[in-house]
Every structure is written in structure tokens, then in C-alpha cells.
Motif scaffolding. Structure first.
Motif, PDB file in Angstrom:
ATOM      1  N   HIS A 119      -3.542  29.455   5.905  1.00 13.58           N
ATOM      2  CA  HIS A 119      -2.621  28.432   5.421  1.00 13.58           C
ATOM      3  C   HIS A 119      -1.186  28.929   5.580  1.00 13.58           C
ATOM      4  N   VAL A 120      -0.344  28.118   6.202  1.00 16.55           N
ATOM      5  CA  VAL A 120       1.064  28.514   6.350  1.00 16.55           C
ATOM      6  C   VAL A 120       1.987  27.457   5.733  1.00 16.55           C
ATOM      7  N   GLY A 121       1.408  26.491   5.041  1.00 12.80           N
ATOM      8  CA  GLY A 121       2.218  25.422   4.441  1.00 12.80           C
ATOM      9  C   GLY A 121       2.770  25.821   3.084  1.00 12.80           C
ATOM     10  N   LYS A 122       2.950  24.821   2.228  1.00 15.12           N
ATOM     11  CA  LYS A 122       3.513  25.050   0.899  1.00 15.12           C
ATOM     12  C   LYS A 122       2.827  26.194   0.172  1.00 15.12           C
ATOM     13  N   VAL A 123       3.612  26.984  -0.530  1.00 18.69           N
ATOM     14  CA  VAL A 123       3.025  28.026  -1.370  1.00 18.69           C
ATOM     15  C   VAL A 123       3.108  27.556  -2.811  1.00 18.69           C
ATOM     16  N   TYR A 124       1.953  27.469  -3.423  1.00 17.03           N
ATOM     17  CA  TYR A 124       1.878  26.913  -4.776  1.00 17.03           C
ATOM     18  C   TYR A 124       2.295  27.946  -5.817  1.00 17.03           C
ATOM     19  N   LEU A 125       3.096  27.502  -6.761  1.00 20.11           N
ATOM     20  CA  LEU A 125       3.484  28.360  -7.869  1.00 20.11           C
ATOM     21  C   LEU A 125       2.799  27.841  -9.132  1.00 20.11           C
ATOM     22  N   PRO A 126       1.782  28.568  -9.618  1.00 22.59           N
ATOM     23  CA  PRO A 126       1.051  28.073 -10.785  1.00 22.59           C
ATOM     24  C   PRO A 126       1.930  28.086 -12.042  1.00 22.59           C
ATOM     25  N   PRO A 127       1.519  27.345 -13.069  1.00 22.00           N
ATOM     26  CA  PRO A 127       2.321  27.254 -14.294  1.00 22.00           C
ATOM     27  C   PRO A 127       2.766  28.612 -14.864  1.00 22.00           C
ATOM     28  N   GLU A 133       2.725  36.183  -7.071  1.00 24.99           N
ATOM     29  CA  GLU A 133       2.699  34.736  -6.800  1.00 24.99           C
ATOM     30  C   GLU A 133       4.116  34.208  -6.625  1.00 24.99           C
ATOM     31  N   GLN A 136       5.341  35.287  -3.176  1.00 24.27           N
ATOM     32  CA  GLN A 136       4.777  34.480  -2.104  1.00 24.27           C
ATOM     33  C   GLN A 136       5.427  33.101  -2.049  1.00 24.27           C
ATOM     34  N   ARG A 137       5.679  32.575  -3.217  1.00 23.95           N
ATOM     35  CA  ARG A 137       6.332  31.277  -3.304  1.00 23.95           C
ATOM     36  C   ARG A 137       7.731  31.342  -2.684  1.00 23.95           C
TER      37      ARG A 137
ATOM     38  N   TYR B 163      -5.931  26.749  -5.594  1.00 18.50           N
ATOM     39  CA  TYR B 163      -5.145  27.202  -4.448  1.00 18.50           C
ATOM     40  C   TYR B 163      -5.550  28.614  -4.090  1.00 18.50           C
ATOM     41  N   GLU B 166      -5.015  32.399   1.255  1.00 18.78           N
ATOM     42  CA  GLU B 166      -5.421  32.342   2.652  1.00 18.78           C
ATOM     43  C   GLU B 166      -5.675  30.898   3.094  1.00 18.78           C
ATOM     44  N   GLU B 239       3.409  21.675   6.558  1.00 22.06           N
ATOM     45  CA  GLU B 239       3.469  20.233   6.347  1.00 22.06           C
ATOM     46  C   GLU B 239       4.524  19.621   7.250  1.00 22.06           C
TER      47      GLU B 239
END
Lengths: 172, 378
Positions: A119-127, A133, A136-137, B163, B166, B239
């Protein structure tokens, strides 16, 4: 027999929902039946997409993955109880853990479907993010910022810069 | 039980044809698939999972700016006609509706979040826990993506998404994993169909990683020369790349379509003009129309409007006809269930009414009368 395919050719009254093509002695005839008449003839409505392009694709793939060990195909997800056979049947996973449980099979499948497995798209930042994390975001946002600048979308770039600033550790 | 009054104009924003290239591209839609950690999804989700997900979405929606004027509608609280209207407006999917027959109930804890202000909606407990979507007029991929991205950011701040570093966003179907993004454009290509170039164009789409479907998405047939073009893969590209790629290809297809239309006007003016006016004539006066026949005629008329052969006809009116002549919309207007034959009559009546009030000002194109035989002789 009624010509109108929307009306039942048996009772001529109700809306036809089943369209049955029969071939007898090389002659094809089409019957349009309502739910009741179809049931009385013992015709069931075909259950909708038992097979989709994906399940066709899955069933074409034979044998275990390279590197798969014997017994892999008997695996069951311990979180959601999905069996490997269940996944092969309808092509759907049941929870995030399935991706680990069926990893031996999914890696190759994903490569074939998407051409890549990273995956190279959006990097999710959890609550409640951890330090890594957050890092990475930040990297994901910086990548987006570079893209926004390259496409001269400066409004978006400004938003991204703000998002990056809000995440970056304060340096003195 | 909530009726249509609560959702009366939801999902109709794109009809106004205000977006770029809206004579050829009807609408742009971008959706994101998301799941929440800690709950089973897809076929493995239990009622408890689904209820918990819906409860969390309800609580979160209140805190999200883009959903400030949104309402949450569990499908079980909407009457059957209203549920089908949502389907016909492409605000919910057949999967979310879950009804294969008249008596079957919708899936438990299935819901849709509809904004009164923005063209955004969220399906809850479909194949994935969340399907965020934006539906706008014309070719507007970048704007639609920006909006759904914003909604995703806001929801993701409150909800623990499934999520993986990888694999990205984890979805029930492996074809959606990664970005979870499906961008699609509903495009009208009569020129390419009439000049028989459409096959090559569609073949070209699949070679560049795009796919096409009919009006109602997966598994639906192409009617009236309306195609839904969308990205096929979701993993391994950003995206922005996915959206940008679709945008560039669709622009090319639009260019081909415009070229095909110029060829029609140049090399087959009479035939094209005749086809268009015949389609208009049938729509204007027919007393019974099946949806398929109407869509095919509407395609000719839409082409006529774009080519300025039917002066005074607005794309807005044609968009409106497409939506309001679907079964559930007709039945809602009639206030009762309509058997198929009657439905076709109601459809024709609606089309006649719109064309009579919003349709073409018919120019006087009759050949001039000769002086003899004018009927004025004593």
C-alpha cells in the motif's frame, strides 16, 4: 402463450420474474413465469451472484501457493471463524485477522489482482497513535504534499502543510 | 416509519448538470471502503457486530463537520418504496438493500447516512462496515476525491479503522484492499457507438487498468449508451494516482466522443438529425414506454441537445427524466404500486409532461408551401 416477457406465460396475470430457456429436440423455447407458477413447476429462482468475476478467478487458481505448507488449506480464522473453504467459496474475508490467517494464499492473489502488494496510499493515523504510527503518517503526508506541489494544487498543499505541522514534534 | 419526505431531495444534486463536461459526463462518484477494528465484517459479521458499528457511526457523525446536517437512516425504519428510491438514486447498493423479494427485509443494522447540505453519504454495514461516497455532476474527480478524503479524515480521527502498514485499508473483498477507493464516471457515448468505434475504446480501457459497467454498477447491462468507467485496482498506487489516471483517460474518451460527433454531423447529418427527431417525437408523444426503450430514446435526444439540434432542451430535464421514471419513483408519485403495464404508461406520461413544459421550442422547419393548393381558394 403470452409474447410479453414481463407477464407470466402460464397464468397470464402476474409479473414474470423467472425467464426459463428450455431446449427440447434442439428447439429452444422461452418461458416467462411468475413466482407462483415457477414454484409450482419446481423452478427455483437462481440465487444471485454465487459467482462473481472474483470467485471465478479464485476457482481457476488451483493448488496451494508456493511456499504453502500442508495443512494451510485447513486453516480457520480464530477471530471470525471463517474457513479457507468459505473464503474460496464467496471471495470475501471476514475480519482484519483473516489477512494474516490466509496470508499464504492472499499474497499471490493480491499480486495477480492489483499488480502490487504494498500500500502506498493514505497512511492512517489511529485515534491514539504510537510514535512510529505518527512517523509513518508524516511520511505519507509529505508524499502527498510533494504531489500537490507537482500538480500546482497549492490550496491542497497549504492544507497538507498545516496537517504536517500539527503532527511534527516541536523543535526548539 | 420514515417516508420519502425525510430524504426527498437527497442525492439529486448532480441532476443540475452544473459540472464540467456535463453534456457527456453525467456524474462522478468516488467511494472509500472502510472497516472498524474489533468487529467482524462482510459475511462473518453478526448482528451484534453490526449494531455496535452502527452505534459508533451515529456517535461519530455528530462530531464530523461534513455530516453536520446529515441524518442516519436505518433501512428497517424506511418504508419499502423509500428504500428502493435510495437505490434508484444510487445512494445505496442492492447489497445493502438485501431484498431479493418483496417480503424479505433489509439487512439488520444496515443504514445510510445522508447529508442535507453536501453530496456525501455513508453506507453502514454493507459488505464493508463503511462505504463513504461523494456523487457530483459532470467530470469532477479531483473535487470529489478531495471531499471524500476530508470526510475520511474526520471519521478516521474518531473511529479505529482496520489498517495494515503493508496492505493499507483492509476490506472484505480483496479487490478493494489498499486504498479502498473506487472512482467512477457515468459517461454517455452515443457518437462512439454510432460510428462503431466503441469496441476499440472499451478494449483500450481494460488495457490501461480501467473497467466499465452499466448504469447500476456491477453486473448491470449497458442501456442507452451510458457507461460507468472506473478504476479496477486499489493496491500499489496512491489515491491521487488512481484518480488522476482515470481523469486523464476519461478526458481522452470525451475527446474521442466529441470527434465521433463531429464526424456524424459532417458525414451523416441527415441520418443523425432524423434519428434525433424521431427519438424526440416518440418520447414527446408515446403513451407507453418501458425503461429500456425510454433510455435508448433518451440517448438520441441527449445527443440532439448536445449538438444543439434540439434547441431549448436542457440537460437538467433529461437527467431528471432518467431518475424520476424509475419504478419506485413512479410508484411514489402515483401513491401506489403499479403493475408493469401501468408503470410504462405512467412513465410515458411523465416524459410527455416534462418535454411539454421544459422541452424543445419546435422550430418551423417545414418546407415552404407552394402557392397552389394552399386551401385558400374559394
Amino acid at each position: 402463450m403470452s409474447e410479453d416477457p414481463r407477464v407470466c406465460s402460464e397464468c397470464g396475470a402476474a409479473e414474470a420474474v423467472v425467464h426459463l430457456t428450455q431446449i427440447v429436440d434442439d428447439v429452444a423455447s422461452v418461458l416467462h413465469l411468475c413466482e407462483k407458477c415457477a414454484a409450482s413447476r419446481g423452478v427455483n429462482q437462481p440465487s444471485p451472484p454465487a459467482h462473481s468475476p472474483l470467485t471465478d478467478f479464485l476457482s481457476q487458481m488451483t493448488g496451494p501457493e508456493e511456499g504453502a505448507e500442508s495443512g494451510d488449506e485447513d486453516r480457520t480464522c480464530t477471530f471470525c471463524d471463517l474457513t479457507f473453504a468459505g473464503f474460496r467459496e464467496n471471495g470475501r474475508l471476514g475480519c482484519p485477522h483473516c489477512y494474516t490467517t490466509f496470508d499464504f494464499y492472499l499474497k499471490n492473489l493480491l499480486r495477480r489482482i492489483h499488480g502490487g502488494v504494498q500500500h502506498v496510499g493514505k497512511v492512517y493515523l489511529p485515534p491514539d497513535p504510537t510514535v512510529s504510527e505518527r512517523e509513518q503518517r508524516l511520511e505519507g503526508l509529505r508524499r502527498k504534499l510533494r504531489y500537490a506541489i507537482s500538480t500546482e494544487d497549492f490550496e491542497r498543499a497549504a492544507q497538507l502543510r498545516d496537517q504536517i505541522r500539527s503532527l511534527e514534534p516541536v523543535t526548539r | 416509519m420514515d417516508h420519502l419526505s425525510t430524504i426527498f431531495d437527497r442525492g439529486l444534486g448532480w441532476l443540475d448538470a452544473s459540472g464540467p463536461d456535463s453534456d457527456i459526463v453525467l456524474s462522478t462518484r468516488v467511494r472509500l471502503a472502510r472497516n472498524l477494528q474489533g468487529y467482524a465484517f462482510g459475511p462473518q459479521s453478526r448482528v451484534n457486530d453490526r449494531r455496535a458499528v452502527l452505534a459508533r457511526v451515529r456517535r461519530t457523525a455528530e462530531k464530523v463537520d461534513l455530516l453536520a446536517e446529515a441524518s442516519v437512516h436505518p433501512l428497517s425504519e424506511l418504508d419499502r418504496g423509500t428504500r428502493r428510491i435510495l437505490l434508484e438514486r444510487r445512494l445505496i447498493s442492492q447489497d445493502l438493500l438485501g431484498e431479493k423479494s418483496d417480503t424479505e427485509l433489509p439487512l439488520r443494522a444496515a443504514a445510510v447516512v445522508l447529508s442535507a447540505r453536501d453530496p456525501v453519504s455513508v453506507m453502514v454495514n454493507e459488505e464493508d462496515h463503511l462505504r463513504l461516497q461523494v456523487l457530483v455532476s459532470g467530470l469532477a474527480l479531483e473535487g470529489a476525491w478531495g471531499m471524500v478524503d476530508g470526510l475520511d479524515e474526520d471519521l478516521g480521527r474518531e473511529l479505529p479503522y482496520a489498517y495494515d502498514h503493508e496492505l493499507g485499508y483492509l476490506t472484505s473483498c480483496p479487490t478493494n484492499v489498499g486504498t479502498g477507493l473506487r472512482a467512477s464516471v457515468l459517461i454517455h457515448l452515443p457518437g462512439l457507438v454510432l460510428t462503431k468505434e466503441i469496441g476499440r475504446v472499451l478494449q483500450g480501457l481494460s488495457q490501461v487498468g480501467l473497467t466499465f459497467r452499466g448504469l447500476y454498477g456491477e453486473g448491470s447491462e449497458v442501456v442507452g449508451n451510458f457507461f460507468q468507467v472506473s478504476n479496477q485496482t486499489t493496491l500499489g498506487k496512491t489515491e491521487e494516482d488512481l484518480v488522476d489516471h482515470l481523469d486523464r483517460i476519461v478526458r481522452q474518451v470525451i475527446e474521442y466522443e466529441r470527434r465521433a460527433r463531429r464526424v456524424l454531423i459532417r458525414d451523416a447529418y441527415q441520418v443523425t438529425e432524423d434519428k434525433i427527431w424521431r427519438a424526440y417525437g416518440l418520447l414527446r408523444y408515446a403513451r407507453s414506454l418501458t425503461f429500456e426503450e425510454m433510455m435508448n430514446l433518451l440517448s438520441g435526444v441527449r445527443l440532439g441537445a448536445a449538438l444543439k439540434l434540439l434547441p431549448g432542451l436542457r440537460v437538467y430535464s433529461l437527467n431528471k427524466i432518467m431518475i424520476f421514471t424509475q419504478s419506485a419513483h413512479l410508484e411514489d408519485a402515483a401513491g401506489r404500486k403499479l403493475p408493469p403495464g401501468e408503470r410504462d404508461a405512467h412513465r410515458a406520461t411523465y416524459v410527455r409532461r416534462i418535454l411539454a413544459t421544459e422541452g424543445v421550442v419546435i422550430p418551423d422547419t417545414e418546407p415552404p408551401e407552394s402557392s397552389s393548393g394552399s386551401g385558400r381558394d374559394p
